[in-house]
Design an enzyme around this catalytic site. Structure first.
Site, mmCIF file in Angstrom:
data_model
loop_
_atom_site.group_PDB
_atom_site.id
_atom_site.type_symbol
_atom_site.label_atom_id
_atom_site.label_comp_id
_atom_site.label_asym_id
_atom_site.label_seq_id
_atom_site.Cartn_x
_atom_site.Cartn_y
_atom_site.Cartn_z
ATOM 1 N N ASP A 1 -8.727 -5.808 -5.168
ATOM 2 C CA ASP A 1 -8.305 -4.647 -4.382
ATOM 3 C C ASP A 1 -8.674 -3.348 -5.105
ATOM 4 O O ASP A 1 -8.239 -3.119 -6.237
ATOM 5 C CB ASP A 1 -6.789 -4.727 -4.200
ATOM 6 C CG ASP A 1 -6.234 -3.605 -3.351
ATOM 7 O OD1 ASP A 1 -7.023 -2.870 -2.738
ATOM 8 O OD2 ASP A 1 -4.990 -3.477 -3.314
ATOM 9 N N SER B 1 0.841 -1.196 0.000
ATOM 10 C CA SER B 1 0.000 0.000 0.000
ATOM 11 C C SER B 1 0.886 1.260 0.000
ATOM 12 O O SER B 1 1.799 1.354 -0.830
ATOM 13 C CB SER B 1 -0.941 -0.058 1.203
ATOM 14 O OG SER B 1 -1.988 0.844 1.066
ATOM 15 N N HIS C 1 -5.988 -6.740 -0.925
ATOM 16 C CA HIS C 1 -4.905 -5.766 -0.703
ATOM 17 C C HIS C 1 -3.623 -6.462 -0.229
ATOM 18 O O HIS C 1 -3.603 -7.074 0.832
ATOM 19 C CB HIS C 1 -5.399 -4.765 0.345
ATOM 20 C CG HIS C 1 -4.732 -3.422 0.296
ATOM 21 N ND1 HIS C 1 -4.508 -2.720 -0.868
ATOM 22 C CD2 HIS C 1 -4.252 -2.627 1.300
ATOM 23 C CE1 HIS C 1 -3.924 -1.559 -0.579
ATOM 24 N NE2 HIS C 1 -3.751 -1.489 0.727
#
Lengths: 456, 456
Positions: B391, B163, B416
């Protein structure tokens, strides 16, 4: 102290510059327009001081530009008035005429008229926004916005710079290859300033230039320093005062040490600026100054000081340079063994003491190497490292090509970024050839980048 | 306002984390030691505040390391307690066991226990040292010094991140290839956060996950939001209070708008964390939450809020995130046409208003793109961009390989940064294959870098 005061009397001179610049053999006389750009004060802090802007000066000429298509040649200004660099970098405008480029000379923050806090810029903490990273961010923001304003989003950008400006050009290509297709870094000591290499190299190479005329020249300088030392040791202070036309006699060993430093700088500048024709860059200099000004035996020192006082002044300002107290390593030393100068050390410890006292900062010796890659350049591309072998800065830079696109160009008989200067009848063949090679490489980079930009 | 207060009552929870982390199918249980590093406070300012240091936390394990020779796997911590990331990124330690690597998880400044000014860190101007550039400089300084300390100068460094941490990994490779041989960036939305792409993409992709179970699920969510809207329009505030177990009833359209935002976040988190087994990352989540928690028609909303209140809390903290007010663009919007959510805009103008009011800063929308290259990545190398197609962040990142060393890996059925998690019996074939590919590429980078380091 006395020398500093003496020099300060001449401070009024430092702002002046010759609008005529190169002059003599100049083929192309660019008509720059002086403009100001509203620049972010602090790119790395979004609060307080950082919310403001300042006026950053730049010079621009579109007289050769094929609008919206031709490349942009962007000079990453260094430690001085931007006019000085524009008027002494005629190669860039000559190349612009050939390659139909827009030319921009951007002034480095805290120099010339690009003072973020006006006359208060040099106080603490205002001075703290003088860093390499801020300067690079200035240039990338300026390039991005001017490309928009000028409807030049498809114009490849090539950066140019000499000396510290050349270091900035390298760094621009390392850190912002998204904005900059290639860099011509002339006489950029990216290795020595990152703390790599031998601290004796610099003054050894200055000495080599004098020795190159004849070993007698080198010995004359060494002998003169020896005489000065003897005079000082026997308290011949008034004699020193009259020899060097000082307004007050020196009064201590510390004063003498400062005199040594000033004189060493004068010889250094002669070596750096040993061009084959007279110049008006960092003071007035005749053609071939190393040859012209030395070999006068014992008169040599006082002769230098009187001739070069305005030059010394400029260099003194450079040496006070805050940037050498933070990121840029300039811990060069002379020792009278590998060079012709009196032993003058400048150790990391001495640097720390000076910098914390003068600027309230502690140098970070490893930072520049980590931040700008030191000699670990293998992933970089599209950089020309040009150096003249008369230039004492040369061996602090990249002297051998590292790949097919990290290209070292050596210029035999060349002084400090001679290749950036406009063409002159007195140019040696070596620099004519170097400029031709540079022009070809840059044309190739422009072509490649244009293809990339058009494919987006 | 009321929702914010309600959530703040739960603030005590935010610091807690499950020391067990992944647990279930975890093959390798790394024994991290928690340490602190004396870090430069301000890398870009040498005066005042910048002269200090702070204690930056990191986790380290050398249990698999071939000392002085094996690589270093360095996790570039993101917005949270570093234990959260270490305990939910088992792939890195599993890979370390295979490749005899030292593992370091570095905590991002201003998160977890790496607070530069202790409890005052979030005041103005102390907060101003929270920037991407400072975080990257922290990591490069830490890597440089720890390599010295651990006598690991010949150990290749590979960075990992998920991320925002994946964005940082990419940036490390872009800006510091001298220190970092390659980057595995899992679910890193480097394009959308640079302001590239479609602001509707994010919530459209969240919606697609629900639709992917069955279109009925999507319609159920949309219908429930519609009912909430009707209630609000008829001032059914006490009914809303009881449905959602709020400590006070909403009192204005603005309160309702905030409730919409919280609920939208809850669904978003389900999509992001739609792993095939139960997890304890940003709260407790059952296996396949999108499937499990939806399709309950009109109960769906209150059910969510009660279940996910601790998750919402975390995300709320993220949304208050100063970084989205300065460099990182998160101007995503829902519109109830291309997605199932109520129309909620977040325009550049709204962002400016909020940020100047809350943090005294003005966002610089173009900065991240200029600074970290946007989509102009052609000169970069040795980066894996992995993304799972469940995601919603995926399509804000790089989905197609850009060259032989800028490699996009797609993970069908992956949420994710699923690939960063430790192996689990419930793993789909796609992620097993992705991890194998990543392992091979990383082994190759390590080998190449070792050759380079040994040749210096």
């Amino acid at each position: 102290m006395v020398f500093l005061l003496y020099v300060q009397l001449l401070l009024g001179l430092s702002g002046s510059h010759s609008q005529s610049g190169e002059g003599h053999g100049l083929k192309t006389e660019a008509q720059f327009t002086e403009k100001y750009f509203s620049q972010t004060l602090d790119h790395f802090n979004f609060n307080s001081m950082g919310n403001g802007t300042f006026s950053q000066r730049y010079l621009i000429t579109d007289q050769y530009w094929e609008k919206g298509h031709g490349p942009i040649f962007f000079y990453t200004g260094n430690e001085g008035d931007i006019w000085e660099f524009a008027l002494n970098s005629g190669f860039i405008t000559e190349l612009a005429a050939q390659q139909k480029a827009l030319v921009i000379f951007a002034e480095h923050r805290y120099y010339g008229r690009s003072l973020p806090f006006g006359n208060n810029s040099f106080s603490i903490p205002q001075i703290s926004l003088l860093t390499v990273e801020q300067a690079l961010a200035d240039y990338v923001v300026m390039i991005t916005e001017l490309k928009q304003q000028l409807e030049a989003t498809l114009s490849p950008v090539i950066v140019f710079g000499g000396s510290y400006g050349g270091m900035l050009s390298v760094y621009m290509r390392l850190k912002y290859p998204n904005k900059v297709a290639g860099a011509l870094a002339a006489s950029a000591p990216i290795l020595s300033t990152a703390g790599l290499g031998d601290p004796q190299q610099f003054f050894r190479d200055v000495t080599a230039d004098f020795e190159g005329i004849t070993p007698k020249c080198r010995d004359a300088v060494r002998g003169a320093f020896h005489q000065l030392k003897e005079l000082a040791e026997h308290q011949g202070y008034s004699r020193i005062q009259s020899e060097f036309a000082l307004c007050k006699p020196p009064t201590s060993a510390k004063d003498i040490q400062q005199l040594y430093g000033l004189l060493r700088n004068a010889f250094t500048l002669m070596a750096m600026l040993d061009y084959p024709y007279s110049t008006h860059f960092m003071g007035n200099m005749p053609a071939n100054p190393v040859k012209v000004y030395t070999c006068h035996n014992r008169q040599v020192l006082s002769y230098q000081l009187q001739r070069f006082i305005s030059i010394i002044l400029v260099l003194l300002l450079l040496l006070l340079w805050l940037q050498a107290c933070t990121e840029i390593n300039l811990c060069y030393e002379s020792n009278n063994v590998t060079d012709m100068f009196p032993p003058i050390t400048f150790t990391e410890k001495e640097r720390e003491l000076y910098c914390s006292k003068r600027w309230g900062v502690l140098p970070r010796p490893g930072w520049l190497k980590a931040q700008f890659w030191g000699d670990a350049l293998s992933t970089a591309s599209n950089i020309i490292f040009s150096n003249g072998d008369l230039d004492p800065w040369a061996n602090g830079g990249v002297r051998k090509s590292l790949s097919s696109s990290l290209i070292a160009i050596n210029i035999p008989g060349g002084a400090h970024h001679l290749d950036l200067r406009g063409s002159d009848d007195a140019d040696p063949e070596s620099v004519i050839k170097a400029r031709k090679t540079e022009a070809d490489i840059i044309a190739h980079w422009v072509q490649m980048e244009r293809t990339r930009l058009q494919s987006i």
